[in-house]
Write an enzyme that holds these catalytic residues in place. Structure first.
Site, PDB file in Angstrom:
ATOM      1  N   GLU A 115      33.808  86.462 -14.458  1.00 51.47           N
ATOM      2  CA  GLU A 115      34.638  85.818 -15.474  1.00 51.47           C
ATOM      3  C   GLU A 115      35.833  86.720 -15.784  1.00 51.47           C
ATOM      4  O   GLU A 115      35.839  87.902 -15.416  1.00 51.47           O
ATOM      5  CB  GLU A 115      33.823  85.561 -16.743  1.00 51.47           C
ATOM      6  CG  GLU A 115      32.661  84.606 -16.527  1.00 51.47           C
ATOM      7  CD  GLU A 115      31.890  84.294 -17.792  1.00 51.47           C
ATOM      8  OE1 GLU A 115      30.956  83.488 -17.710  1.00 51.47           O
ATOM      9  OE2 GLU A 115      32.232  84.860 -18.863  1.00 51.47           O
ATOM     10  N   GLU A 150      23.232  90.847  -0.671  1.00 55.88           N
ATOM     11  CA  GLU A 150      24.679  90.687  -0.824  1.00 55.88           C
ATOM     12  C   GLU A 150      25.406  91.988  -0.508  1.00 55.88           C
ATOM     13  O   GLU A 150      26.422  92.006   0.199  1.00 55.88           O
ATOM     14  CB  GLU A 150      25.005  90.249  -2.258  1.00 55.88           C
ATOM     15  CG  GLU A 150      26.503  90.125  -2.521  1.00 55.88           C
ATOM     16  CD  GLU A 150      26.831  89.720  -3.951  1.00 55.88           C
ATOM     17  OE1 GLU A 150      28.017  89.760  -4.313  1.00 55.88           O
ATOM     18  OE2 GLU A 150      25.887  89.366  -4.714  1.00 55.88           O
ATOM     19  N   GLY A 155      55.316 102.933  12.673  1.00 55.56           N
ATOM     20  CA  GLY A 155      55.997 101.779  12.104  1.00 55.56           C
ATOM     21  C   GLY A 155      55.378 100.457  12.501  1.00 55.56           C
ATOM     22  O   GLY A 155      55.411  99.485  11.734  1.00 55.56           O
TER      23      GLY A 155
END
Length: 389
Positions: A132, A249, A347
């Site tokens: 939440e 999990e 890069g």
């Protein structure tokens, strides 16, 4: 590595060949499109179901693979990671390692027959709504509520950061069923909310710095009527159920991180062998050799621990503390690995079309969700030292 010969058996390698064909045909060429649209098409879920890549632990009579051997999930996670499909890996892991286990452990025969075949076929996508706006790792901070109304429950509250939130057909919403008091903790229940439930609304598809194709959303519940047949288990024991599923999990997140770290190492080893600077391959530079050696060692040591954790899971002996160790260590190795690998690309590593660039941003959340690294360390410290107020 050689240790895998003692871990995977011929049937796992046969399965790997089938998964690799699926990934080459259905996944590898679609990553950019999924990222741009910020969603994975449902046809991919249906194809995964058709090829037996969902619902491994679900009994065959309900459309699943009929095996609790987690090594099959490891194969799938590794092959998706090998092509940089972190968003799909996350979605599938949510379905198989989080949502489906609740139905297998807590679901009635009627609930299982109603939903498991569709979940295994990819026709239904599941999500679990715990987090939440003001309650993340501290699940006791959940403020969503469910109150009884006859045989039904009335659900109110909001959730955020919900994986599979946009496409989900079924959402396990965690809500308070009793406030708790001076002498006891609050009670929670697990409620399955279906896509078309009145009062259930999806908010924004959240924009993230990584996992762009993974549909993460806000969810809102306003006087949602949840029938009794959609309640999972005892509506007062939801917190216990959540704690029971957390080891799987967290191991799932760790396994995904290991696969991604190993993939980043493989891409980088190829790059430094091929890329030349100052007249010779980058791989000829001693500093780069040292970096590769360090990364390879960390990945292999992590793999050894996770293989043991998977064996323990298969045997039913994986403890929450050992799962916490696996989760924090593997995800931190993952984060550190992709950062160091990107550096060796120079890069090019900063260019979005290179897999290492996607892997870099995708990795960052691994140390946060499923319980942040700091929470994992607290759990481990309490096991060693006991609790301190």
């Amino acid at each position: 590595m050689d240790g895998d010969r003692d871990f995977f058996e011929p049937e796992h390698e046969d399965f790997r060949s089938a998964v690799r064909q699926f990934v080459d045909r259905e996944v590898a060429g679609r990553l950019d499109d999924w990222d741009e649209r910020r969603i994975i098409d449902r046809a991919t879920w249906l194809s995964a179901g058709k090829h037996g890549l969902l619902g491994f632990a679900v009994p065959e009579r309900l459309g699943g693979g009929g095996t609790a051997d987690y090594r099959f999930r490891c194969v799938l996670a590794e092959e998706l990671a090998a092509v940089g499909a972190a968003s799909l890996n996350s979605g599938f892991a949510l379905q198989d390692d989080i949502f489906i286990p609740y139905l297998l452990r807590l679901g009635t025969e009627s609930q299982q027959r109603r939903w498991l075949p569709g979940l295994c076929a990819g026709e239904l996508i599941g999500a679990i709504a715990m987090t939440e706006p003001s309650a993340g790792s501290d699940l006791r901070g959940i403020t969503s509520t469910a109150r009884p109304d006859g045989d039904d429950w009335i659900l109110n509250g909001s959730k955020t950061f919900i994986t599979n939130g946009i496409q989900s057909d079924l959402v396990i919403a965690v809500a308070r069923t009793a406030a708790g008091g001076e002498h006891g903790p609050p009670s929670f229940g697990l409620f399955i909310v279906e896509r078309d439930a009145a009062g259930f609304e999806r908010g924004r598809k959240l924009r993230k710095i990584g996992l762009h194709a993974q549909d993460t959303a806000e969810l809102f519940f306003t006087d949602v009527r949840v029938p009794a047949e959609n309640v999972l288990g005892d509506p007062g024991r939801g917190f216990v159920y959540l704690m029971e599923n957390l080891p799987l999990e967290r191991l799932s997140i760790a396994v995904t991180s290991l696969g991604a770290a190993a993939a980043a190492l493989a891409w980088t080893a190829d790059h430094v062998r091929e890329r030349r600077a100052f007249g010779k391959p980058l791989a000829a530079q001693q500093s780069i050799q040292f970096t590769i050696a360090e990364i390879a060692t960390e990945v292999d040591v992590t793999r050894s621990y996770l293989r043991d954790a998977v064996r323990a899971l298969n045997a039913g002996t994986l403890t929450p503390v050992d799962a916490a160790k696996a989760k924090w260590w593997a995800t931190e190795v993952h984060k550190r690995t992709v950062d160091r690998c990107l550096q060796l690309f120079g890069g090019y590593g900063y260019m979005a079309e290179y897999p290492i660039a996607r892997a870099f941003v995708d990795a960052r959340v691994q140390t946060i969700y499923g319980g942040a690294t700091e929470i994992m360390k607290l759990l481990i410290a309490r096991d060693v030292l006991g609790r301190f107020s």
